[in-house]
Motif scaffolding. Structure first.
Motif, PDB file in Angstrom:
ATOM      1  N   ARG A  74      46.279  46.660  42.419  1.00 13.14           N
ATOM      2  CA  ARG A  74      45.590  46.439  41.148  1.00 13.14           C
ATOM      3  C   ARG A  74      44.331  47.302  41.050  1.00 13.14           C
TER       4      ARG A  74
ATOM      5  N   GLN B 283      61.360  44.109  53.209  1.00 13.60           N
ATOM      6  CA  GLN B 283      61.009  42.746  52.826  1.00 13.60           C
ATOM      7  C   GLN B 283      59.665  42.712  52.101  1.00 13.60           C
TER       8      GLN B 283
ATOM      9  N   SER C 165      48.602  43.388  47.158  1.00  9.61           N
ATOM     10  CA  SER C 165      48.696  43.170  45.716  1.00  9.61           C
ATOM     11  C   SER C 165      47.346  43.448  45.047  1.00  9.61           C
TER      12      SER C 165
ATOM     13  N   TYR D 170      59.038  42.107  35.586  1.00 12.41           N
ATOM     14  CA  TYR D 170      58.923  41.569  34.228  1.00 12.41           C
ATOM     15  C   TYR D 170      57.640  42.092  33.570  1.00 12.41           C
TER      16      TYR D 170
ATOM     17  N   ASP E 138      58.438  41.899  43.219  1.00 11.88           N
ATOM     18  CA  ASP E 138      59.349  40.793  42.894  1.00 11.88           C
ATOM     19  C   ASP E 138      59.659  40.752  41.398  1.00 11.88           C
ATOM     20  N   GLU E 139      60.458  39.788  40.985  1.00  9.14           N
ATOM     21  CA  GLU E 139      60.929  39.737  39.602  1.00  9.14           C
ATOM     22  C   GLU E 139      59.798  39.588  38.602  1.00  9.14           C
ATOM     23  N   TYR E 140      58.732  38.920  38.988  1.00 10.21           N
ATOM     24  CA  TYR E 140      57.608  38.725  38.062  1.00 10.21           C
ATOM     25  C   TYR E 140      56.897  40.060  37.807  1.00 10.21           C
TER      26      TYR E 140
ATOM     27  N   ASP F 124      48.656  41.214  34.682  1.00 12.44           N
ATOM     28  CA  ASP F 124      48.728  40.871  36.096  1.00 12.44           C
ATOM     29  C   ASP F 124      47.531  40.056  36.579  1.00 12.44           C
ATOM     30  N   ARG F 125      46.543  39.838  35.685  1.00 11.92           N
ATOM     31  CA  ARG F 125      45.339  39.147  36.137  1.00 11.92           C
ATOM     32  C   ARG F 125      45.667  37.685  36.449  1.00 11.92           C
ATOM     33  N   GLU F 126      44.826  37.096  37.296  1.00 17.26           N
ATOM     34  CA  GLU F 126      45.000  35.701  37.672  1.00 17.26           C
ATOM     35  C   GLU F 126      44.649  34.809  36.477  1.00 17.26           C
ATOM     36  N   GLN F 127      45.547  33.920  36.101  1.00 22.02           N
ATOM     37  CA  GLN F 127      45.295  33.051  34.942  1.00 22.02           C
ATOM     38  C   GLN F 127      45.134  31.590  35.343  1.00 22.02           C
TER      39      GLN F 127
ATOM     40  N   ILE G 137      50.328  40.351  52.071  1.00 17.65           N
ATOM     41  CA  ILE G 137      50.918  40.596  50.752  1.00 17.65           C
ATOM     42  C   ILE G 137      49.857  40.457  49.667  1.00 17.65           C
ATOM     43  N   GLU G 138      49.039  39.450  49.801  1.00 14.97           N
ATOM     44  CA  GLU G 138      47.976  39.227  48.819  1.00 14.97           C
ATOM     45  C   GLU G 138      47.007  40.411  48.803  1.00 14.97           C
TER      46      GLU G 138
ATOM     47  N   SER H 157      58.938  41.696  48.175  1.00 19.23           N
ATOM     48  CA  SER H 157      57.940  40.685  47.791  1.00 19.23           C
ATOM     49  C   SER H 157      56.924  41.243  46.808  1.00 19.23           C
ATOM     50  N   LEU H 158      56.425  42.446  47.089  1.00 20.44           N
ATOM     51  CA  LEU H 158      55.393  43.045  46.227  1.00 20.44           C
ATOM     52  C   LEU H 158      55.940  43.496  44.880  1.00 20.44           C
TER      53      LEU H 158
END
Lengths: 70, 148
Positions: free
Chosen positions: B13, B79, B9, B91, B86-88, B145-148, B5-6, B83-84
Motif C-alpha cells: 500500500r 502460498q 500488505s 475484487y 486473495d479474492e478480495y 483497500d483502506r481499513e474500514q 502477510i500483514e 494470500s496477498l
C-alpha cells in the motif's frame, strides 16, 4: 418485493475457536483485511472461501452465512 | 509483532502511494511544460518545472522498481502470493479499473468540449489521459483497500 441480505456469524464462530482475525486469515490463506471485510458484511466471499471458513471453524456454511429477508 | 502477510500488505500500500505521488508530480510538471509558451532557451519557470519533473521521475521510478522487486519476491512463495493476492484484492483491483475506465471515458467528453473552444495538442491529450488513467486506478485501489 423482499430485500435479501447476507448476514454472517463469522465473528462469533471465530471467538468460539479463540482465533484472531489474523490467525483465521492464515488458516484459510487470505489477508486479515479480507476476514475483517467479510465479518463486517462489506464483502461477500466466494463459495470456495465460504467453504474453507466453514471447514476451518468446524461449522456448516449455513451456520456461518444466513440469508436474511426484509 | 505484526505477522509477515500483514507487513507485506502494508508495504504494498505504501509503495503504491509513493508511486502515485511521484507519478502525479512528474506528470503535472510535464503538463505545465506543455501549456507554457515555448521560447528559446529556458526561463526560470521552465527550469523549476524541469526540476520538479526530474524529482517526480526519480520518485516514481524508485517505487516502480520496488513494486516489481516486491512482486518478484512474492511469486517465489506460492502460498504467500495466494494470500496477498486473495479474492478480495482481486475484487478491489477490478473495481479500481472499472472506476478508472468510467472516469477516463467521461474525461474524453470534457476534452472534446474543451477542444471546441481551445485547440488541444495531441501531446497534452496523451499526457492528461495517462495521468488520469494511471492515477485514478491507483488512487481508487488505495482508497478501497483502506481499513474500514
Amino acid at each position: 418485493m423482499t430485500n435479501t441480505k447476507l448476514k454472517n456469524t463469522l465473528k462469533v464462530q471465530r471467538a468460539k475457536k479463540d482465533l484472531t482475525q489474523q490467525q483465521l486469515a492464515e488458516l484459510v490463506c487470505v489477508t486479515r483485511k479480507t476476514i475483517n471485510t467479510v465479518e463486517k458484511g462489506r464483502y461477500v466471499p466466494s463459495t470456495v472461501l465460504a467453504l474453507k471458513l466453514a471447514k476451518t471453524l468446524e461449522v456448516t456454511v449455513e451456520e456461518l452465512f444466513i440469508l436474511h429477508e426484509e | 509483532m505484526i505477522p509477515n502477510i500483514e507487513k507485506l500488505s502494508i508495504r504494498r500500500r505504501k509503495m503504491l502511494m509513493g508511486f502515485s505521488f511521484g507519478f502525479g508530480f512528474s506528470l503535472i510538471a510535464f503538463f505545465l511544460n506543455s501549456v507554457s509558451s515555448k521560447s528559446v532557451g529556458f526561463s526560470n519557470f521552465e527550469i523549476i518545472i524541469l526540476l520538479f519533473a526530474i524529482l517526480g521521475w526519480i520518485f516514481w521510478s524508485y517505487y516502480l522498481i520496488r513494486i516489481m522487486y516486491y512482486n518478484k519476491k512474492i511469486k517465489q512463495d506460492p502460498q504467500l502470493s495466494a494470500s496477498l493476492n486473495d479474492e478480495y484484492i482481486q475484487y478491489l483491483r477490478l473495481k479500481s479499473f472499472n472506476i478508472a475506465f468510467w472516469i477516463v471515458l467521461i474525461l474524453q467528453g470534457f476534452l472534446y468540449v474543451i477542444n471546441m473552444f481551445y485547440s488541444l495538442s495531441v501531446e497534452m491529450v496523451i499526457i492528461v489521459n495517462i495521468f488520469v488513467a494511471v492515477l485514478t486506478a491507483a488512487i481508487s485501489f488505495i482508497i478501497l483497500d483502506r481499513e474500514q
